[in-house]
Design a protein around this motif. Structure first.
Motif, PDB file in Angstrom:
ATOM      1  N   LYS A 261       0.913  -0.996  -0.102  1.00  6.17           N
ATOM      2  CA  LYS A 261       0.310   0.034  -0.022  1.00  6.17           C
ATOM      3  C   LYS A 261       0.849   1.245   0.068  1.00  6.17           C
ATOM      4  CE  LYS A 261      -3.973  -2.484   2.400  1.00  6.17           C
ATOM      5  NZ  LYS A 261      -4.906  -2.037   2.908  1.00  6.17           N
ATOM      6  N   GLU A 262       1.912   1.027  -0.408  1.00  5.35           N
ATOM      7  CA  GLU A 262       3.034   2.596   0.179  1.00  5.35           C
ATOM      8  C   GLU A 262       3.102   2.846  -1.669  1.00  5.35           C
ATOM      9  OE1 GLU A 262       7.796   3.923   0.930  1.00  5.35           O
ATOM     10  OE2 GLU A 262       6.785   1.457   1.059  1.00  5.35           O
ATOM     11  N   THR A 263       3.138   4.517  -2.351  1.00  5.44           N
ATOM     12  CA  THR A 263       2.918   4.676  -3.093  1.00  5.44           C
ATOM     13  C   THR A 263       3.881   5.282  -3.501  1.00  5.44           C
ATOM     14  OG1 THR A 263       1.022   6.125  -3.027  1.00  5.44           O
ATOM     15  CG2 THR A 263       0.691   3.819  -4.062  1.00  5.44           C
ATOM     16  N   VAL A 264       4.718   5.903  -4.410  1.00  2.47           N
ATOM     17  CA  VAL A 264       5.533   6.855  -4.094  1.00  2.47           C
ATOM     18  C   VAL A 264       4.549   7.971  -5.809  1.00  2.47           C
ATOM     19  CG1 VAL A 264       8.055   7.556  -5.077  1.00  2.47           C
ATOM     20  CG2 VAL A 264       7.715   5.580  -3.608  1.00  2.47           C
ATOM     21  N   PRO A 265       4.427   9.241  -5.284  1.00  5.02           N
ATOM     22  CA  PRO A 265       4.178  10.311  -5.936  1.00  5.02           C
ATOM     23  C   PRO A 265       5.821  10.576  -7.294  1.00  5.02           C
ATOM     24  CG  PRO A 265       4.297  11.376  -4.018  1.00  5.02           C
ATOM     25  CD  PRO A 265       4.807   9.606  -3.475  1.00  5.02           C
ATOM     26  N   THR A 266       4.776  11.059  -8.229  1.00  4.49           N
ATOM     27  CA  THR A 266       5.253  10.898  -9.902  1.00  4.49           C
ATOM     28  C   THR A 266       5.116  12.842  -9.576  1.00  4.49           C
ATOM     29  OG1 THR A 266       5.021  10.229 -11.310  1.00  4.49           O
ATOM     30  CG2 THR A 266       6.311   8.682  -9.550  1.00  4.49           C
ATOM     31  N   PRO A 267       5.942  13.344 -10.683  1.00  2.00           N
ATOM     32  CA  PRO A 267       5.509  14.787 -11.500  1.00  2.00           C
ATOM     33  C   PRO A 267       5.433  14.170 -13.052  1.00  2.00           C
ATOM     34  CG  PRO A 267       7.877  14.064 -11.338  1.00  2.00           C
ATOM     35  CD  PRO A 267       7.476  13.814 -10.726  1.00  2.00           C
ATOM     36  N   ILE A 268       4.888  13.118 -13.397  1.00  2.22           N
ATOM     37  CA  ILE A 268       4.848  12.413 -14.371  1.00  2.22           C
ATOM     38  C   ILE A 268       3.392  12.840 -14.805  1.00  2.22           C
ATOM     39  CG2 ILE A 268       5.012  10.107 -16.428  1.00  2.22           C
ATOM     40  CD1 ILE A 268       7.495   9.416 -14.889  1.00  2.22           C
ATOM     41  N   LYS A 269       2.818  13.091 -15.468  1.00  4.62           N
ATOM     42  CA  LYS A 269       1.438  12.867 -16.583  1.00  4.62           C
ATOM     43  C   LYS A 269       0.829  12.260 -16.545  1.00  4.62           C
ATOM     44  CE  LYS A 269       0.833  17.051 -15.071  1.00  4.62           C
ATOM     45  NZ  LYS A 269      -0.016  17.910 -13.376  1.00  4.62           N
ATOM     46  N   LEU A 270      -0.513  11.269 -16.613  1.00  5.87           N
ATOM     47  CA  LEU A 270      -0.845  10.017 -17.456  1.00  5.87           C
ATOM     48  C   LEU A 270      -0.934  10.444 -18.396  1.00  5.87           C
ATOM     49  CD1 LEU A 270      -1.522   7.773 -16.868  1.00  5.87           C
ATOM     50  CD2 LEU A 270      -4.358   8.021 -16.160  1.00  5.87           C
ATOM     51  N   ASP A 271      -1.635  11.014 -18.912  1.00 10.00           N
ATOM     52  CA  ASP A 271      -1.798  12.199 -20.514  1.00 10.00           C
ATOM     53  C   ASP A 271      -0.454  12.676 -21.023  1.00 10.00           C
ATOM     54  OD1 ASP A 271      -4.220  10.991 -20.216  1.00 10.00           O
ATOM     55  OD2 ASP A 271      -4.924  13.017 -19.985  1.00 10.00           O
TER      56      ASP A 271
END
Length: 334
Positions: free
Chosen positions: A157-167
């Motif tokens: 359940k750990e996630t790491v945010p990124t600046p990558i846009k899905l689109d």
């Protein structure tokens, strides 16, 4: 022309590198070079060879290339390498290349098994660091030796945010991963990941994006191959402007039968690759070609096994029929 001599360029007299003050070379020239260029500078002249071996230069290069190397534990381990950070860079910058055991010059006795393996993992998107961590794996308990070898970097359940846009995210070209493993008993390291992905797939049900990096190595037996795969799983919301998150980063080893190797088998292969594996910077797409060849060989082996099993089944059926007819014949004779 010797780099220590004067050179004439465009009608003017050039200045030899030996005429430049040492402090300028160390402070304003060598500090601006990346790792490969700094390694080339070592071969340019005797003066540059001496200046380019400075430990601080290579420490900065390693920290820029792999931010995980700034960790105190890893910094201490690298200090035990023969040439410190320079040795670490030489071991880890290029990925491993598969070499048949018959190509090995001579078989060396296996090194003592380490009590733990240290992994340095760095994930970049273009020039931005996404994730940088150190992972310690104990290698002496029965659980590790007998269980399938798998390293999980993130907690459930750990996630790491990124600046990558899905689109519009171009993960195949821009998401790079380095998975360097250090063997403390050998004071050596090796990069067990292709720099760029060998496949990028979206799960049809969950929508998660699975990015795979792989290196094909010689297995435990002659002629056998294994694949080391690092898998990065990303998720994200589908709304406009949504950003990707890294939800799983794992590493495993698979043989040509499609089975995950146990810890004991994996440890032997990893140590051999760290010690004598061939390292080189291959052409782009070469890792994908090697993985494709591995999958082809794996598919052919599976088909041969199926044919062998069908042949054995037919032989068993034929033998059963013969025995049944013989039994019927005996009964009719009575």
């Amino acid at each position: 022309m010797d780099s220590d001599s004067s050179a004439t360029t465009g009608g003017g007299v050039g200045t030899a590198i030996s005429a430049v003050h040492v402090d300028i070379i160390q402070t304003h020239i060598l500090t601006r070079l990346d790792g490969p260029t700094l390694a080339s500078a070592c071969c340019a002249s005797s003066q540059l060879h001496i200046l380019s071996q400075d430990e601080n230069l290579w420490r900065d290069v390693c920290n820029q290339t792999w931010p995980s190397t700034s960790d105190p534990l890893l910094r201490h381990l690298i200090s035990t390498f023969p040439a410190g950070h320079r040795s670490f860079f030489s071991d880890s910058f290029s990925t491993l290349h598969h070499r048949h055991r018959s190509q090995t010059k001579r078989q060396l006795p296996p090194p003592p098994p380490p009590s733990e393996l240290i992994s340095a993992i760095d994930i970049h998107y273009q020039d931005h660091i996404i994730l940088s961590r150190i992972h310690r794996t104990e290698t002496v308990t029965g659980w590790f030796l007998c269980s399938p070898f798998r390293l999980d970097l993130l907690e459930p359940k750990e996630t790491v945010p990124t600046p990558i846009k899905l689109d519009g995210a171009n993960l195949e070209d821009n998401l790079t991963l380095s998975w360097v493993m250090i063997d403390p008993t050998q004071n050596r390291a090796a990069n067990f990941s292709s720099r760029r992905p060998v496949s990028v797939n979206r799960h049809w049900l969950t929508g998660d994006i699975e990015v795979r990096y792989s290196v094909v190595l010689a297995g435990g037996r002659k002629g056998e191959l294994v694949v080391c795969e690092a898998v990065v799983t990303c998720c994200g919301n589908s709304k406009e402007g949504g950003e990707l998150q890294v939800k799983d980063v794992s590493f495993l080893m698979e043989d040509m039968e499609g089975k995950n190797l146990r810890g004991q088998q994996s440890l032997v292969i990893l140590q051999e690759a760290v010690r004598s594996g061939e390292r080189r910077k291959g052409k782009r797409g070469e890792e994908r070609e090697r993985r494709g060849e591995f999958l082809r060989m794996k598919r052919e082996r599976r088909e041969r096994n199926l044919r062998r099993e069908r042949t054995m089944d037919m032989a068993c059926i034929a033998a059963g029929v013969v025995i049944f007819l013989a039994w019927v014949f005996v009964l009719l004779r009575r």
